[in-house]
Write a protein that holds these residues in place. Sequence first.
Motif, PDB file in Angstrom:
ATOM      1  N   THR A  30      15.929   0.723  15.416  1.00  0.00           N
ATOM      2  CA  THR A  30      16.035   0.903  13.968  1.00  0.00           C
ATOM      3  C   THR A  30      14.656   0.989  13.334  1.00  0.00           C
ATOM      4  O   THR A  30      14.399   1.826  12.465  1.00  0.00           O
ATOM      5  CB  THR A  30      16.825  -0.260  13.336  1.00  0.00           C
ATOM      6  N   VAL A  31      13.755   0.125  13.769  1.00  0.00           N
ATOM      7  CA  VAL A  31      12.382   0.151  13.245  1.00  0.00           C
ATOM      8  C   VAL A  31      11.727   1.493  13.537  1.00  0.00           C
ATOM      9  O   VAL A  31      11.110   2.104  12.658  1.00  0.00           O
ATOM     10  CB  VAL A  31      11.545  -0.992  13.867  1.00  0.00           C
ATOM     11  N   GLU A  32      11.860   1.960  14.768  1.00  0.00           N
ATOM     12  CA  GLU A  32      11.226   3.225  15.149  1.00  0.00           C
ATOM     13  C   GLU A  32      11.784   4.395  14.355  1.00  0.00           C
ATOM     14  O   GLU A  32      11.040   5.315  13.984  1.00  0.00           O
ATOM     15  CB  GLU A  32      11.417   3.452  16.652  1.00  0.00           C
ATOM     16  N   ARG A  33      13.074   4.374  14.080  1.00  0.00           N
ATOM     17  CA  ARG A  33      13.671   5.462  13.304  1.00  0.00           C
ATOM     18  C   ARG A  33      13.218   5.415  11.847  1.00  0.00           C
ATOM     19  O   ARG A  33      12.981   6.454  11.229  1.00  0.00           O
ATOM     20  CB  ARG A  33      15.192   5.399  13.408  1.00  0.00           C
ATOM     21  N   HIS A  34      13.092   4.229  11.312  1.00  0.00           N
ATOM     22  CA  HIS A  34      12.566   4.111   9.952  1.00  0.00           C
ATOM     23  C   HIS A  34      11.121   4.596   9.892  1.00  0.00           C
ATOM     24  O   HIS A  34      10.723   5.287   8.952  1.00  0.00           O
ATOM     25  CB  HIS A  34      12.640   2.661   9.479  1.00  0.00           C
ATOM     26  N   LEU A  35      10.323   4.245  10.893  1.00  0.00           N
ATOM     27  CA  LEU A  35       8.931   4.687  10.922  1.00  0.00           C
ATOM     28  C   LEU A  35       8.844   6.209  11.028  1.00  0.00           C
ATOM     29  O   LEU A  35       7.969   6.834  10.416  1.00  0.00           O
ATOM     30  CB  LEU A  35       8.192   4.030  12.097  1.00  0.00           C
ATOM     31  N   SER A  36       9.756   6.808  11.791  1.00  0.00           N
ATOM     32  CA  SER A  36       9.786   8.262  11.893  1.00  0.00           C
ATOM     33  C   SER A  36      10.067   8.879  10.531  1.00  0.00           C
ATOM     34  O   SER A  36       9.422   9.865  10.127  1.00  0.00           O
ATOM     35  CB  SER A  36      10.857   8.691  12.903  1.00  0.00           C
ATOM     36  N   ASN A  37      11.009   8.295   9.823  1.00  0.00           N
ATOM     37  CA  ASN A  37      11.346   8.808   8.498  1.00  0.00           C
ATOM     38  C   ASN A  37      10.190   8.605   7.520  1.00  0.00           C
ATOM     39  O   ASN A  37       9.895   9.464   6.688  1.00  0.00           O
ATOM     40  CB  ASN A  37      12.604   8.114   7.973  1.00  0.00           C
ATOM     41  N   ILE A  38       9.514   7.461   7.621  1.00  0.00           N
ATOM     42  CA  ILE A  38       8.362   7.174   6.762  1.00  0.00           C
ATOM     43  C   ILE A  38       7.257   8.205   6.989  1.00  0.00           C
ATOM     44  O   ILE A  38       6.669   8.729   6.041  1.00  0.00           O
ATOM     45  CB  ILE A  38       7.829   5.755   7.048  1.00  0.00           C
ATOM     46  N   ARG A  39       6.979   8.487   8.249  1.00  0.00           N
ATOM     47  CA  ARG A  39       5.927   9.466   8.557  1.00  0.00           C
ATOM     48  C   ARG A  39       6.257  10.835   7.985  1.00  0.00           C
ATOM     49  O   ARG A  39       5.383  11.542   7.473  1.00  0.00           O
ATOM     50  CB  ARG A  39       5.718   9.560  10.080  1.00  0.00           C
ATOM     51  N   LYS A  77       8.279  11.414   5.388  1.00  0.00           N
ATOM     52  CA  LYS A  77       8.228  11.322   3.927  1.00  0.00           C
ATOM     53  C   LYS A  77       6.796  11.444   3.414  1.00  0.00           C
ATOM     54  O   LYS A  77       6.529  12.091   2.398  1.00  0.00           O
ATOM     55  CB  LYS A  77       8.807   9.980   3.456  1.00  0.00           C
ATOM     56  N   LEU A  78       5.874  10.795   4.117  1.00  0.00           N
ATOM     57  CA  LEU A  78       4.487  10.745   3.654  1.00  0.00           C
ATOM     58  C   LEU A  78       3.619  11.835   4.278  1.00  0.00           C
ATOM     59  O   LEU A  78       2.417  11.884   4.022  1.00  0.00           O
ATOM     60  CB  LEU A  78       3.880   9.369   3.969  1.00  0.00           C
ATOM     61  N   ASP A  79       4.228  12.695   5.102  1.00  0.00           N
ATOM     62  CA  ASP A  79       3.490  13.755   5.777  1.00  0.00           C
ATOM     63  C   ASP A  79       2.317  13.161   6.544  1.00  0.00           C
ATOM     64  O   ASP A  79       1.169  13.601   6.427  1.00  0.00           O
ATOM     65  CB  ASP A  79       2.993  14.796   4.757  1.00  0.00           C
ATOM     66  N   ALA A  80       2.612  12.141   7.335  1.00  0.00           N
ATOM     67  CA  ALA A  80       1.587  11.424   8.087  1.00  0.00           C
ATOM     68  C   ALA A  80       1.699  11.756   9.571  1.00  0.00           C
ATOM     69  O   ALA A  80       2.791  11.956  10.109  1.00  0.00           O
ATOM     70  CB  ALA A  80       1.734   9.922   7.879  1.00  0.00           C
ATOM     71  N   THR A  81       0.562  11.784  10.251  1.00  0.00           N
ATOM     72  CA  THR A  81       0.550  12.132  11.669  1.00  0.00           C
ATOM     73  C   THR A  81       0.972  10.973  12.555  1.00  0.00           C
ATOM     74  O   THR A  81       1.461  11.171  13.657  1.00  0.00           O
ATOM     75  CB  THR A  81      -0.854  12.612  12.086  1.00  0.00           C
ATOM     76  N   ASN A  82       0.755   9.744  12.092  1.00  0.00           N
ATOM     77  CA  ASN A  82       1.166   8.562  12.849  1.00  0.00           C
ATOM     78  C   ASN A  82       1.394   7.410  11.872  1.00  0.00           C
ATOM     79  O   ASN A  82       1.182   7.558  10.658  1.00  0.00           O
ATOM     80  CB  ASN A  82       0.118   8.186  13.909  1.00  0.00           C
ATOM     81  N   SER A  83       1.805   6.268  12.385  1.00  0.00           N
ATOM     82  CA  SER A  83       2.145   5.145  11.518  1.00  0.00           C
ATOM     83  C   SER A  83       0.930   4.569  10.802  1.00  0.00           C
ATOM     84  O   SER A  83       1.034   4.092   9.665  1.00  0.00           O
ATOM     85  CB  SER A  83       2.848   4.048  12.325  1.00  0.00           C
ATOM     86  N   THR A  84      -0.231   4.617  11.451  1.00  0.00           N
ATOM     87  CA  THR A  84      -1.449   4.137  10.795  1.00  0.00           C
ATOM     88  C   THR A  84      -1.799   5.022   9.607  1.00  0.00           C
ATOM     89  O   THR A  84      -2.148   4.532   8.521  1.00  0.00           O
ATOM     90  CB  THR A  84      -2.623   4.133  11.797  1.00  0.00           C
ATOM     91  N   HIS A  85      -1.684   6.326   9.810  1.00  0.00           N
ATOM     92  CA  HIS A  85      -1.931   7.280   8.729  1.00  0.00           C
ATOM     93  C   HIS A  85      -0.949   7.039   7.583  1.00  0.00           C
ATOM     94  O   HIS A  85      -1.312   7.073   6.398  1.00  0.00           O
ATOM     95  CB  HIS A  85      -1.784   8.705   9.270  1.00  0.00           C
ATOM     96  N   ALA A  86       0.312   6.770   7.939  1.00  0.00           N
ATOM     97  CA  ALA A  86       1.333   6.504   6.922  1.00  0.00           C
ATOM     98  C   ALA A  86       0.996   5.249   6.136  1.00  0.00           C
ATOM     99  O   ALA A  86       1.162   5.203   4.907  1.00  0.00           O
ATOM    100  CB  ALA A  86       2.701   6.362   7.584  1.00  0.00           C
ATOM    101  N   ALA A  87       0.514   4.211   6.830  1.00  0.00           N
ATOM    102  CA  ALA A  87       0.166   2.961   6.160  1.00  0.00           C
ATOM    103  C   ALA A  87      -0.977   3.168   5.169  1.00  0.00           C
ATOM    104  O   ALA A  87      -0.956   2.634   4.051  1.00  0.00           O
ATOM    105  CB  ALA A  87      -0.218   1.907   7.197  1.00  0.00           C
ATOM    106  N   VAL A  88      -1.962   3.962   5.566  1.00  0.00           N
ATOM    107  CA  VAL A  88      -3.092   4.242   4.669  1.00  0.00           C
ATOM    108  C   VAL A  88      -2.615   4.972   3.424  1.00  0.00           C
ATOM    109  O   VAL A  88      -2.988   4.638   2.294  1.00  0.00           O
ATOM    110  CB  VAL A  88      -4.174   5.068   5.406  1.00  0.00           C
ATOM    111  N   LYS A  89      -1.772   5.983   3.621  1.00  0.00           N
ATOM    112  CA  LYS A  89      -1.249   6.735   2.482  1.00  0.00           C
ATOM    113  C   LYS A  89      -0.425   5.838   1.564  1.00  0.00           C
ATOM    114  O   LYS A  89      -0.508   5.927   0.333  1.00  0.00           O
ATOM    115  CB  LYS A  89      -0.398   7.906   2.965  1.00  0.00           C
ATOM    116  N   ALA A  90       0.377   4.967   2.160  1.00  0.00           N
ATOM    117  CA  ALA A  90       1.211   4.073   1.360  1.00  0.00           C
ATOM    118  C   ALA A  90       0.360   3.083   0.574  1.00  0.00           C
ATOM    119  O   ALA A  90       0.671   2.750  -0.577  1.00  0.00           O
ATOM    120  CB  ALA A  90       2.189   3.328   2.268  1.00  0.00           C
TER     121      ALA A  90
END
Length: 242
Positions: free
Chosen positions: A210-219, A221-234
């Motif tokens: 579930t966590v991995e699927r949410h992270l996929s959706n987050i990436r 949504k934010l047009d991020a290349t990875n989860s770290t990139h998504a965190a920075v954008k967020a």
Amino acid sequence: MNVEAISGLAAVLARIDAATTSAGVIEGLTSFLHLFGLRHLLIARLPRTDEGLWPRPVLYDGWPAEWSEHYTSSDHFSHDPCVLRSRVAGKPFLWSELSRERMSIEQLRVMDEATEFAMLNGLCVPVYEPCKAPAVITVAGDRIVLGKNDLPVLEMVSTHAFRALQQLRGAVGESVHKELTHRERDILSWTAAGKSAEDVGCILSISKLTVERHLSNIREKLDATNSTHAAVKALLRGDIHL
């Protein structure tokens, strides 16, 4: 036919057209849906059959939070008969129109468990656009009141709202329709703090999948290349804080 809804049809279409934010569009749409007892709304794109990923970009998530979590953690998307029908249906359909005799055990489980979350019946409005993944507008409730002549009206208002959301996204940017949900912010906050998907699952009492699927959706949504990139954008957007 819902006379109250029909009499207010022009007003709700005007309200949707006048909206300058996605929230305004949703408020106009949901106010109309409530007249039919439709309390829960989800607007989302469907992944291709070869992708197998859920959740996909969600334009609006008004499902009960507990059902969304259960749906994802149970991998109900893979067996949801409404999803299968939405891929091929040329018009809206009621959940009650689906033949239970033709459903697998897994498909029956999806439908039966939905009733435990005040979603006894619902309506799916498939939406197809050129060169884009199909989308579906799903609305449900525990006591819906629909006449046979109400479906075309609901389809018209729902697709009108969908196009309004799409136009707003094109006019003011992707972020308008890609707000992070509360659960996504929690997951991304813990990820930004250095926790693995397995750790986050333990902290939030959900599965690693579930966590991995949410992270996929987050990436996405934010047009991020990875989860770290998504965190920075967020962080820059103010969605999460360290």
